[in-house]
Write a protein that holds these residues in place. Structure first.
Motif, PDB file in Angstrom:
ATOM      1  N   PHE A   8       9.630   6.051  18.769  1.00  0.00           N
ATOM      2  CA  PHE A   8      11.003   5.889  19.223  1.00  0.00           C
ATOM      3  C   PHE A   8      11.667   4.721  18.523  1.00  0.00           C
ATOM      4  CE2 PHE A   8      10.188   8.859  22.614  1.00  0.00           C
ATOM      5  CZ  PHE A   8      11.434   9.331  22.970  1.00  0.00           C
ATOM      6  N   LEU A   9      10.913   3.640  18.305  1.00  0.00           N
ATOM      7  CA  LEU A   9      11.475   2.465  17.649  1.00  0.00           C
ATOM      8  C   LEU A   9      11.755   2.736  16.184  1.00  0.00           C
ATOM      9  CD1 LEU A   9       9.262  -0.339  19.194  1.00  0.00           C
ATOM     10  CD2 LEU A   9      11.581   0.299  19.832  1.00  0.00           C
ATOM     11  N   LEU A  10      10.849   3.423  15.524  1.00  0.00           N
ATOM     12  CA  LEU A  10      10.979   3.609  14.088  1.00  0.00           C
ATOM     13  C   LEU A  10      12.043   4.625  13.721  1.00  0.00           C
ATOM     14  CD1 LEU A  10       7.244   3.513  12.987  1.00  0.00           C
ATOM     15  CD2 LEU A  10       8.949   1.710  12.820  1.00  0.00           C
ATOM     16  N   ILE A  11      12.389   5.540  14.637  1.00  0.00           N
ATOM     17  CA  ILE A  11      13.429   6.499  14.309  1.00  0.00           C
ATOM     18  C   ILE A  11      14.810   5.911  14.525  1.00  0.00           C
ATOM     19  CG2 ILE A  11      12.001   8.503  14.851  1.00  0.00           C
ATOM     20  CD1 ILE A  11      13.544   8.799  17.478  1.00  0.00           C
ATOM     21  N   LEU A  12      14.878   4.701  15.078  1.00  0.00           N
ATOM     22  CA  LEU A  12      16.165   4.049  15.219  1.00  0.00           C
ATOM     23  C   LEU A  12      16.687   3.692  13.842  1.00  0.00           C
ATOM     24  CD1 LEU A  12      15.320   1.588  18.134  1.00  0.00           C
ATOM     25  CD2 LEU A  12      16.327   3.858  18.280  1.00  0.00           C
ATOM     26  N   PRO A  13      18.012   3.681  13.666  1.00  0.00           N
ATOM     27  CA  PRO A  13      18.572   3.347  12.351  1.00  0.00           C
ATOM     28  C   PRO A  13      18.429   1.865  12.072  1.00  0.00           C
ATOM     29  CG  PRO A  13      20.338   3.631  13.953  1.00  0.00           C
ATOM     30  CD  PRO A  13      19.046   4.006  14.652  1.00  0.00           C
ATOM     31  N   PHE A  14      17.169   1.426  11.957  1.00  0.00           N
ATOM     32  CA  PHE A  14      16.894  -0.004  11.924  1.00  0.00           C
ATOM     33  C   PHE A  14      17.437  -0.678  10.684  1.00  0.00           C
ATOM     34  CE2 PHE A  14      14.467  -3.820  11.278  1.00  0.00           C
ATOM     35  CZ  PHE A  14      14.489  -4.371  12.538  1.00  0.00           C
ATOM     36  N   PHE A  15      17.343   0.001   9.565  1.00  0.00           N
ATOM     37  CA  PHE A  15      17.769  -0.629   8.336  1.00  0.00           C
ATOM     38  C   PHE A  15      19.174  -0.205   7.930  1.00  0.00           C
ATOM     39  CE2 PHE A  15      13.162  -1.052   8.064  1.00  0.00           C
ATOM     40  CZ  PHE A  15      13.086  -2.408   7.832  1.00  0.00           C
ATOM     41  N   GLY A  16      19.930   0.347   8.868  1.00  0.00           N
ATOM     42  CA  GLY A  16      21.320   0.673   8.601  1.00  0.00           C
ATOM     43  C   GLY A  16      22.190  -0.545   8.838  1.00  0.00           C
ATOM     44  N   PHE A  17      22.088  -1.514   7.955  1.00  0.00           N
ATOM     45  CA  PHE A  17      22.741  -2.788   8.184  1.00  0.00           C
ATOM     46  C   PHE A  17      24.251  -2.662   8.137  1.00  0.00           C
ATOM     47  CE2 PHE A  17      18.629  -4.035   6.309  1.00  0.00           C
ATOM     48  CZ  PHE A  17      18.150  -4.754   7.383  1.00  0.00           C
ATOM     49  N   GLY A  18      24.902  -3.259   9.101  1.00  0.00           N
ATOM     50  CA  GLY A  18      26.343  -3.368   9.088  1.00  0.00           C
ATOM     51  C   GLY A  18      26.709  -4.807   8.766  1.00  0.00           C
ATOM     52  N   GLN A  19      27.928  -5.187   9.086  1.00  0.00           N
ATOM     53  CA  GLN A  19      28.348  -6.557   8.837  1.00  0.00           C
ATOM     54  C   GLN A  19      27.643  -7.489   9.821  1.00  0.00           C
ATOM     55  OE1 GLN A  19      32.541  -7.072   8.895  1.00  0.00           O
ATOM     56  NE2 GLN A  19      32.485  -9.271   8.545  1.00  0.00           N
ATOM     57  N   LYS A  20      27.112  -8.590   9.287  1.00  0.00           N
ATOM     58  CA  LYS A  20      26.388  -9.534  10.122  1.00  0.00           C
ATOM     59  C   LYS A  20      27.350 -10.418  10.904  1.00  0.00           C
ATOM     60  CE  LYS A  20      22.547  -8.123   8.285  1.00  0.00           C
ATOM     61  NZ  LYS A  20      21.577  -7.324   9.040  1.00  0.00           N
ATOM     62  N   THR A  21      26.940 -10.766  12.105  1.00  0.00           N
ATOM     63  CA  THR A  21      27.684 -11.718  12.913  1.00  0.00           C
ATOM     64  C   THR A  21      26.984 -13.063  12.829  1.00  0.00           C
ATOM     65  OG1 THR A  21      28.342  -9.968  14.444  1.00  0.00           O
ATOM     66  CG2 THR A  21      28.575 -12.238  15.212  1.00  0.00           C
ATOM     67  N   LYS A  22      27.683 -14.074  12.357  1.00  0.00           N
ATOM     68  CA  LYS A  22      27.066 -15.386  12.179  1.00  0.00           C
ATOM     69  C   LYS A  22      26.501 -15.890  13.499  1.00  0.00           C
ATOM     70  CE  LYS A  22      27.912 -20.060  10.513  1.00  0.00           C
ATOM     71  NZ  LYS A  22      28.914 -21.013   9.970  1.00  0.00           N
ATOM     72  N   LEU A  23      25.293 -16.389  13.425  1.00  0.00           N
ATOM     73  CA  LEU A  23      24.614 -16.883  14.618  1.00  0.00           C
ATOM     74  C   LEU A  23      25.052 -18.321  14.890  1.00  0.00           C
ATOM     75  CD1 LEU A  23      22.531 -16.384  16.822  1.00  0.00           C
ATOM     76  CD2 LEU A  23      20.763 -17.154  15.233  1.00  0.00           C
ATOM     77  N   ASP A  24      25.789 -18.514  15.969  1.00  0.00           N
ATOM     78  CA  ASP A  24      26.294 -19.830  16.362  1.00  0.00           C
ATOM     79  C   ASP A  24      25.704 -20.155  17.730  1.00  0.00           C
ATOM     80  OD1 ASP A  24      27.715 -22.074  17.201  1.00  0.00           O
ATOM     81  OD2 ASP A  24      29.613 -21.399  16.343  1.00  0.00           O
ATOM     82  N   LEU A  25      24.595 -20.862  17.731  1.00  0.00           N
ATOM     83  CA  LEU A  25      23.857 -21.096  18.974  1.00  0.00           C
ATOM     84  C   LEU A  25      24.631 -21.979  19.943  1.00  0.00           C
ATOM     85  CD1 LEU A  25      20.362 -21.558  17.351  1.00  0.00           C
ATOM     86  CD2 LEU A  25      21.083 -19.638  18.764  1.00  0.00           C
ATOM     87  N   LYS A  26      25.325 -22.966  19.436  1.00  0.00           N
ATOM     88  CA  LYS A  26      26.097 -23.846  20.318  1.00  0.00           C
ATOM     89  C   LYS A  26      27.213 -23.071  21.009  1.00  0.00           C
ATOM     90  CE  LYS A  26      25.187 -28.243  18.004  1.00  0.00           C
ATOM     91  NZ  LYS A  26      25.779 -29.435  17.331  1.00  0.00           N
ATOM     92  N   ASN A  27      27.843 -22.164  20.287  1.00  0.00           N
ATOM     93  CA  ASN A  27      28.903 -21.364  20.881  1.00  0.00           C
ATOM     94  C   ASN A  27      28.340 -20.387  21.913  1.00  0.00           C
ATOM     95  OD1 ASN A  27      31.766 -20.628  20.901  1.00  0.00           O
ATOM     96  ND2 ASN A  27      31.098 -18.689  20.010  1.00  0.00           N
ATOM     97  N   ILE A  28      27.164 -19.835  21.628  1.00  0.00           N
ATOM     98  CA  ILE A  28      26.505 -18.942  22.586  1.00  0.00           C
ATOM     99  C   ILE A  28      26.214 -19.683  23.882  1.00  0.00           C
ATOM    100  CG2 ILE A  28      24.325 -17.740  23.058  1.00  0.00           C
ATOM    101  CD1 ILE A  28      24.373 -16.796  20.142  1.00  0.00           C
ATOM    102  N   GLU A  29      25.658 -20.882  23.773  1.00  0.00           N
ATOM    103  CA  GLU A  29      25.361 -21.679  24.969  1.00  0.00           C
ATOM    104  C   GLU A  29      26.632 -21.935  25.778  1.00  0.00           C
ATOM    105  OE1 GLU A  29      23.081 -25.822  26.190  1.00  0.00           O
ATOM    106  OE2 GLU A  29      24.059 -25.677  24.240  1.00  0.00           O
ATOM    107  N   LYS A  30      27.724 -22.275  25.095  1.00  0.00           N
ATOM    108  CA  LYS A  30      28.990 -22.559  25.768  1.00  0.00           C
ATOM    109  C   LYS A  30      29.535 -21.322  26.464  1.00  0.00           C
ATOM    110  CE  LYS A  30      33.695 -24.181  24.756  1.00  0.00           C
ATOM    111  NZ  LYS A  30      34.609 -24.658  23.666  1.00  0.00           N
ATOM    112  N   ASN A  31      29.523 -20.190  25.770  1.00  0.00           N
ATOM    113  CA  ASN A  31      30.075 -18.958  26.325  1.00  0.00           C
ATOM    114  C   ASN A  31      29.312 -18.484  27.557  1.00  0.00           C
ATOM    115  OD1 ASN A  31      32.064 -18.773  24.365  1.00  0.00           O
ATOM    116  ND2 ASN A  31      30.873 -17.431  23.033  1.00  0.00           N
ATOM    117  N   LEU A  32      28.001 -18.556  27.502  1.00  0.00           N
ATOM    118  CA  LEU A  32      27.191 -18.044  28.595  1.00  0.00           C
ATOM    119  C   LEU A  32      27.428 -18.783  29.904  1.00  0.00           C
ATOM    120  CD1 LEU A  32      23.780 -17.461  26.781  1.00  0.00           C
ATOM    121  CD2 LEU A  32      25.330 -15.711  27.645  1.00  0.00           C
ATOM    122  N   SER A  33      27.723 -20.065  29.805  1.00  0.00           N
ATOM    123  CA  SER A  33      27.912 -20.873  31.013  1.00  0.00           C
ATOM    124  C   SER A  33      29.358 -20.927  31.481  1.00  0.00           C
ATOM    125  CB  SER A  33      27.401 -22.298  30.768  1.00  0.00           C
ATOM    126  OG  SER A  33      28.124 -22.908  29.704  1.00  0.00           O
TER     127      SER A  33
END
Length: 211
Positions: A8-33
């Motif tokens: 089930f995992l391998l049939i997922l379109p795993f390598f169908g890469f789209g546009q990446k979303t920059k990982l901003d950990l500080k912003n994630i922490e702020k948004n979640l709270s």
């Protein structure tokens, strides 16, 4: 990992890469709270638990990497998880589901707990719950996939823990025929998995060193 789950995992379109979303950990922490944020944790976890197919890629990123900022997580070193692991080893899948649901209610984005529940629902032929947790696992592993392309140290896939790294490697079908080399950085460790000319870079984050 059960062969059907791996399929089930391998049939997922795993390598169908789209546009990446920059990982901003500080912003994630702020948004979640922030209770007014569209990415507030309570709002996101409600969608994730009830209707995971409605969760988009940015929300999934917040859910996966946001685990680093929560204090109520299930630990592999804890007695409750150890009990679940022992029951799983004994193939008592009915008890696995009972214990797993308790831990899932405490820590619903825990990849280890989700995988144990998946195996248990597979063995008990519970297709509905199996499909539900497959959707959740896909969301979280897609968040890792979207954190980089894995082709260099700079663009490495980023994971929260070594355990998550191995789950992610299973999803990518990286087996024992790969060799690993590690490099320590100021904010984590980069593992380079290599087979012939193929290299996959995965960074295990140490957030206590980042902030």
């Amino acid at each position: 990992m059960n062969c059907r789950i791996l399929f089930f995992l391998l049939i997922l379109p795993f390598f169908g890469f789209g546009q990446k979303t920059k990982l901003d950990l500080k912003n994630i922490e702020k948004n979640l709270s922030n209770p007014k944020s569209a990415y507030n944790y309570d709002r996101l976890i409600f969608k994730f638990r009830g209707l995971p197919k409605s969760v988009d890629s940015i929300e999934a990123q917040h859910l996966y990497y946001g685990r680093n900022f929560r204090k109520d997580l299930v630990s592999q070193a804890g007695d409750d998880f150890k009990e679940l692991a022992e029951v799983f080893k004994s193939n008592n899948f009915i008890e696995c589901i009972r214990l797993g649901k308790i831990l899932y209610s405490k820590d619903p984005t825990n990849l280890d707990v989700i995988l144990i529940l998946l195996r248990s629902y597979d063995q008990t032929k519970d297709i509905g719950n199996f499909a539900h947790h497959i959707s959740q696992l896909r969301l979280l592993t897609d968040a890792i996939k979207d954190s980089g392309d894995g082709k260099s140290e700079k663009t490495a896939f980023k994971v929260n823990s070594v355990g998550d790294e191995y789950i992610f490697l299973n999803v990518m079908n990286v087996g024992q025929d790969y060799t690993r080399a590690s490099k320590t950085l100021k904010d984590g460790i980069v593992d380079v998995w290599e087979k012939g000319e193929n290299k996959i870079y995965i960074k295990v984050l140490y957030l206590d060193l980042i902030f």
